[in-house]
Design a protein around this motif. Structure first.
Motif, PDB file in Angstrom:
ATOM      1  N   LEU A   1       0.775  -1.247  -0.166  1.00 17.76           N
ATOM      2  CA  LEU A   1      -0.025  -0.175   0.031  1.00 17.76           C
ATOM      3  C   LEU A   1       1.045   1.212  -0.110  1.00 17.76           C
ATOM      4  O   LEU A   1       2.050   1.287   0.496  1.00 17.76           O
ATOM      5  N   ASP A   2       0.331   2.139  -0.639  1.00 17.47           N
ATOM      6  CA  ASP A   2       1.198   3.518  -0.536  1.00 17.47           C
ATOM      7  C   ASP A   2       0.691   4.172   0.722  1.00 17.47           C
ATOM      8  O   ASP A   2      -0.037   3.711   1.477  1.00 17.47           O
ATOM      9  N   GLY A   3       1.281   5.510   0.966  1.00 16.09           N
ATOM     10  CA  GLY A   3       1.028   6.298   2.247  1.00 16.09           C
ATOM     11  C   GLY A   3      -0.475   6.356   2.182  1.00 16.09           C
ATOM     12  O   GLY A   3      -0.826   6.427   3.479  1.00 16.09           O
ATOM     13  N   ALA A   4      -1.031   6.981   1.359  1.00 15.93           N
ATOM     14  CA  ALA A   4      -2.450   7.281   1.646  1.00 15.93           C
ATOM     15  C   ALA A   4      -3.433   6.236   1.825  1.00 15.93           C
ATOM     16  O   ALA A   4      -4.207   6.119   2.728  1.00 15.93           O
ATOM     17  N   GLN A   5      -3.048   4.812   1.201  1.00 18.48           N
ATOM     18  CA  GLN A   5      -3.796   3.863   1.258  1.00 18.48           C
ATOM     19  C   GLN A   5      -3.565   3.256   2.665  1.00 18.48           C
ATOM     20  O   GLN A   5      -4.621   2.848   3.431  1.00 18.48           O
ATOM     21  N   ARG A   6      -2.542   3.293   3.393  1.00 16.08           N
ATOM     22  CA  ARG A   6      -2.208   2.856   4.776  1.00 16.08           C
ATOM     23  C   ARG A   6      -2.866   3.766   5.690  1.00 16.08           C
ATOM     24  O   ARG A   6      -3.292   3.302   6.678  1.00 16.08           O
ATOM     25  N   ALA A   7      -2.904   4.953   5.371  1.00 19.82           N
ATOM     26  CA  ALA A   7      -3.756   5.822   6.256  1.00 19.82           C
ATOM     27  C   ALA A   7      -4.980   5.736   6.341  1.00 19.82           C
ATOM     28  O   ALA A   7      -5.791   5.759   7.326  1.00 19.82           O
TER      29      ALA A   7
ATOM     30  N   VAL B   1      -9.720   4.971  -2.446  1.00 20.15           N
ATOM     31  CA  VAL B   1      -8.616   5.846  -1.885  1.00 20.15           C
ATOM     32  C   VAL B   1      -8.465   7.082  -2.945  1.00 20.15           C
ATOM     33  O   VAL B   1      -8.381   8.166  -2.700  1.00 20.15           O
ATOM     34  N   SER B   2      -8.232   6.755  -4.290  1.00 17.74           N
ATOM     35  CA  SER B   2      -8.253   7.534  -5.453  1.00 17.74           C
ATOM     36  C   SER B   2      -9.261   8.393  -5.564  1.00 17.74           C
ATOM     37  O   SER B   2      -9.154   9.454  -5.494  1.00 17.74           O
TER      38      SER B   2
ATOM     39  N   ASP C   1      -5.153  13.838   2.409  1.00 20.01           N
ATOM     40  CA  ASP C   1      -5.036  13.193   3.872  1.00 20.01           C
ATOM     41  C   ASP C   1      -6.324  12.643   4.501  1.00 20.01           C
ATOM     42  O   ASP C   1      -7.508  13.263   4.642  1.00 20.01           O
ATOM     43  N   PRO C   2      -6.221  11.246   4.703  1.00 19.06           N
ATOM     44  CA  PRO C   2      -7.527  10.455   5.073  1.00 19.06           C
ATOM     45  C   PRO C   2      -8.143  11.014   6.444  1.00 19.06           C
ATOM     46  O   PRO C   2      -9.547  10.855   6.454  1.00 19.06           O
ATOM     47  N   SER C   3      -7.263  11.657   7.007  1.00 23.88           N
ATOM     48  CA  SER C   3      -7.966  11.847   8.526  1.00 23.88           C
ATOM     49  C   SER C   3      -9.033  13.141   8.284  1.00 23.88           C
ATOM     50  O   SER C   3      -9.557  13.386   9.443  1.00 23.88           O
ATOM     51  N   THR C   4      -8.906  13.780   7.233  1.00 18.93           N
ATOM     52  CA  THR C   4      -9.806  14.791   6.968  1.00 18.93           C
ATOM     53  C   THR C   4     -11.099  14.399   6.360  1.00 18.93           C
ATOM     54  O   THR C   4     -11.726  15.305   5.684  1.00 18.93           O
ATOM     55  N   TRP C   5     -11.163  13.063   5.954  1.00 23.94           N
ATOM     56  CA  TRP C   5     -12.135  12.647   4.752  1.00 23.94           C
ATOM     57  C   TRP C   5     -13.826  12.637   5.807  1.00 23.94           C
ATOM     58  O   TRP C   5     -14.184  11.534   5.828  1.00 23.94           O
TER      59      TRP C   5
END
Length: 844
Positions: A614-620, A720-721, A730-734
């Motif tokens: 997983l890339d960084g965004a996917q891991r997050a 994620v895309s 930033d997934p924490s803002t979704w």
């Protein structure tokens, strides 16, 4: 230039005066709007600010009082039921006249007279399906000295007393002043037409045509695998059996009001062998009907599964008696379907939600019992392919003889245009649609006259379960699950209404109209789904299939809009894990936003991703899911990731099949597209993911062999895309509120008169449901909790998203919304300030 400007001003002034005086095209004559003695200057007047007063009504037999609390909820006290229902009609017309007129126009096919050509499709459809014809037939069949007839007559007199006042004063609501079209007098038939409109909204579907469309593309075997009669996932019915097969109950003597009289029959006809029982394929007539359905507002046919209600008694509740909660889900609107009130007379003592257009209380409680309701979701609409011949125009073959089509003629008045003629043809099965020499007739249970008012009024007076159940034997359409609790600690859920049974064939597909697949009756009332004082001490209905797989009767399929069972599962999980519940516990459950499906699927997704690069965004994003509590709260990033993932998962699995087999969804995208929220596909994917990860559906034509884990990984990557493009890196803002909103639109369609859209929690599967798309306007139209546990007098609370008045300038237009939005409820009947008091007296 000065002369040119003067000439232009003169021309504009003349044109303006013409428009104000006589109107032009769809533009009404608006001069009276500026009348200083009325017009717009009086639009701000509202009964909410009128204060205490004496009102003289021609229909009243004896004085009655109406006491309003500060929020506009009235308590009516009268000396007879007749005066009670007259006062109710007067109140509905005083506070909801625009709504009353709108409902009547929709039901009776006269909306275009007010709105112009844009609503012609609605008027054509309603005149074709025949709500008005059914109402007229029912009123003709009603004994005029019966309680239901007397209630309808009194209600109509109350409405007409208000209309007479307005004709004298000229203080009409704005829509009438603007258009120059004023309501005609009210009749019992108008109330019955509105009753039929509600039935249409809850039971009229195009399901068999959708099946035919899918069979035409996917083939019958795959269609029935993916859209089976019985759901493939585990569900929790409220009636677990044992079941009884009691044969068939004949339909009542009142025939289908929208079907032709068979007559004695003409010359013999030869029935095509292939059409003896059923027919397959999808032709131009089916497409024409689906196009009609698609063009209608969603509120006029049944699309979404909705509503919750549950009961508990004994050790499950504090105090040991019983409690009930109910929140019917409908299209939200300002004003609401509901008008809250309390009615008191020597023979009637009831409080709750009345339905605008009808006397009595539809949901609520009296001194002994409480009740709510949910939609059963059973199949109530059948489609018949009539056998016709170009050599015999105007005839069809039925039971071996050529029969004449019955033809009706209508004229639709259209604002700003010429009247539009309409011809409606009827067969023994119902109104028919013809296209390219193919004819299909619509047979719908709502076309059989049903004495619902008799049932409602009897329920209002019922004092125990036996009386309640007996009252609902007159309830035929819409088919509803009635939830019950009483002061003695008894609880129940029972289905009331028509469940059609045919001679032969597959009712989920279009049937042959030659007679071999006709309706022969309905499921007997005693064999319908029901539960009384269950050993578990809890029971819940949330539109799930109400019975188990061994139920001996056909009631519908997994495509028939039965809910997936996720709301019911969540409700049962809560009820069975909370002993000695209080009313506060019930109110907490009504606001629950846990997605029960997510609790099952997210662990499988995290497992599928465990060894995936997983890339960084996917891991997050995965970290957000791992720490998520499965609650669709407004601030939750996990909620956004879950919902987007599930939508993509459906698309990854099913869209290649749709593309490969050319399932065209344009004919009915609300139902047939993968993204429409088809309950069957959700159930399939849930069951395959949990129990059959190598199902062949994961390997569509022209694609490599796949499985559930592979499809989940692809869907997660796309999720994620997609969210990065929409919401940033930033997934924490979704947060869910950035994707999901809720609104309460105006009944008149004007955005400024509605509420929202505003960021919202919940989804279509949470108990606090938000059905529909990402901007939801469907959900709990009324929340109510009835508690019999403290004393033998019910303690009740309720709220709905709106207000008592349909005047946008009124303080009572939207004053309940904040409480509804935040999960607060108000005492029912009202116990606060009732300083505003109207005395209704007979006019001399």
């Amino acid at each position: 230039m000065r002369y040119v400007n003067a000439l232009a001003a003169t021309v504009v002034s003349v044109l303006l005066m013409v428009v104000l005086t006589v109107g032009g095209g769809p533009v009404p004559a608006l001069g009276h709007v500026l009348d200083p003695a009325g017009g717009v200057w009086n639009w701000g007047r509202d009964a909410a600010t009128a204060g205490s007063q004496t009102v003289r009504l021609h229909g009243m037999r004896a004085p009655a009082t109406v006491s309003f609390d500060s929020a506009g909820v009235p308590t009516v006290r009268a000396r007879s039921d007749r005066d009670l229902y007259l006062a109710e009609g007067y109140l509905h017309a005083t506070f909801r006249l625009t709504q009353l007129d709108q409902y009547r126009r929709v039901a009776e096919g006269r909306l275009s007279e007010l709105a112009g050509p844009s609503t012609l499709e609605s008027d054509r459809f309603e005149l074709q399906i025949g709500l008005l014809r059914t109402a007229q037939a029912l009123w003709a069949d009603t004994q005029k000295d019966s309680p239901e007839a007397q209630a309808l007559i009194a209600y109509s007199e109350g409405v007409n007393d208000r209309l007479a006042e307005l004709r004298r004063s000229g203080d009409w609501p704005g829509v009438f002043t603007l258009t120059g079209l004023y309501p005609r007098d009210w009749t019992p038939v108008d109330s019955l037409a509105i009753q039929n409109l509600l039935s249409q909204q809850l039971t009229l579907t195009s399901a068999p045509l959708n099946y035919a469309w899918l069979v035409d593309a996917l083939g019958k075997e795959r269609t029935m695998q993916w859209f089976p009669v019985l759901p493939v996932n585990d569900q929790r019915p409220y009636d677990v059996g044992p079941y009884r097969n009691l044969g068939v109950s004949p339909l009542p003597a009142e025939r289908n009001a929208n079907a032709a009289v068979p007559g004695g029959g003409g010359e013999a006809c030869t029935v095509a062998p292939a059409s003896l029982d059923t027919a397959s394929g999808f032709g131009p007539a089916e497409r024409a009907i689906l196009t009609q359905f698609q063009r209608l507002p969603q509120t006029q046919t049944h699309t979404f599964s909705a509503s919750n209600s549950w009961v508990a008694n004994g050790p499950a509740v504090a105090g040991g008696r019983s409690m009930l909660a109910g929140d019917p889900h409908l299209q939200l609107s300002l004003p609401s379907y509901w008008y809250q009130l309390a009615l008191s007379a020597p023979e009637t003592e009831v409080t709750g939600a009345s339905l605008v257009g009808l006397p009595g209380v539809v949901i609520g409680h009296n001194a002994r019992i409480a009740w709510s309701m949910t939609d059963v979701q059973n199949q109530s609409t059948l489609f018949y392919r009539e056998q016709t011949s170009p050599d015999r125009p105007g005839q069809y073959c039925w039971q071996g003889k050529w029969r004449h089509v019955q033809t009706l003629h209508y004229t639709i008045p259209v604002r700003g245009g010429a009247d539009v003629p309409l011809t409606v043809d009827l067969t023994v099965h119902g109104p028919m649609v013809k296209a390219m020499e193919q004819t299909v007739a619509i047979s719908w249970m709502g076309d059989y006259p049903a004495h619902l008012m008799r049932a409602i009024l009897a329920v209002n007076k019922a004092g125990n379960y036996q009386q309640f159940r007996e009252a609902l034997s007159d309830w035929h359409s819409p088919t509803l699950n009635f939830t019950y609790a009483d002061d003695q600690g008894n609880i129940a859920i029972m289905a009331a209404g028509y469940f059609p049974i045919i001679k032969a064939g597959e009712p989920w597909l279009p049937l042959s109209g030659t007679g071999g697949s006709d309706i022969v009756g309905t499921i007997p009332y005693a064999a319908a789904p029901q539960v009384y004082n269950p050993p578990s001490h809890v029971a819940a209905s949330a539109n799930q299939r109400p019975v188990g797989p061994d139920y001996p009767y056909y009631i519908g399929t997994s495509l028939n809009a039965f809910d997936n069972g996720y709301r019911a599962d969540q409700i049962y999980a809560y009820l069975e894990s909370h002993p000695s519940m209080t009313a506060d516990d019930f109110r907490t459950l009504q606001m629950d936003v846990t997605d029960n499906l997510a609790t099952r699927i997210v662990p499988r997704l995290t497992k599928a991703l465990a060894d995936t690069p997983l890339d960084g965004a996917q891991r997050a994003a995965l970290d957000q899911l791992r720490s998520w509590d499965s609650r669709m709260t407004a601030t939750s990033p996990g909620a956004s990731i879950w919902w987007t993932f599930w939508s993509n998962y459906l698309s990854v699995v099913f869209q290649p099949w749709w593309d490969a087999t050319h399932v065209r969804v344009d004919v009915d995208p609300q139902v047939l597209s993968v993204s429409a929220g088809l309950p069957s596909l959700d159930e399939d994917l849930e069951a395959w993911t949990l129990r059959d990860p190598d199902n062949p559906a994961f390997s569509p034509p022209g694609r490599p062999h796949g499985d559930a884990a592979t499809a989940m990984r692809a869907a997660f990557a796309k999720t994620v895309s997609d969210l990065r493009k929409k919401l940033g890196d930033d997934p924490s803002t979704w947060q869910w509120s950035r994707l999901h909103t809720r609104e309460i639109p105006s009944l008149l369609g004007a955005a400024a008169l509605g509420y929202g859209p505003k960021p919202s929690e919940g989804d279509r599967w949470t108990v606090n449901a938000a059905e529909g798309d990402m901007n939801s306007s469907w959900g709990p139209s009324w929340r109510m909790v009835i508690d019999w546990t403290g004393t033998k007098t019910a303690t009740a609370t309720a709220v709905y998203p709106g207000g008592q008045s349909d005047n946008p300038t009124s303080p009572w237009y939207r004053n309940f919304i904040a409480d509804w939005w935040n999960g607060r409820q108000r005492p029912m009947p009202p116990t606060g300030d009732t300083s505003t008091r109207w005395t209704l007296t007979p006019a001399s």
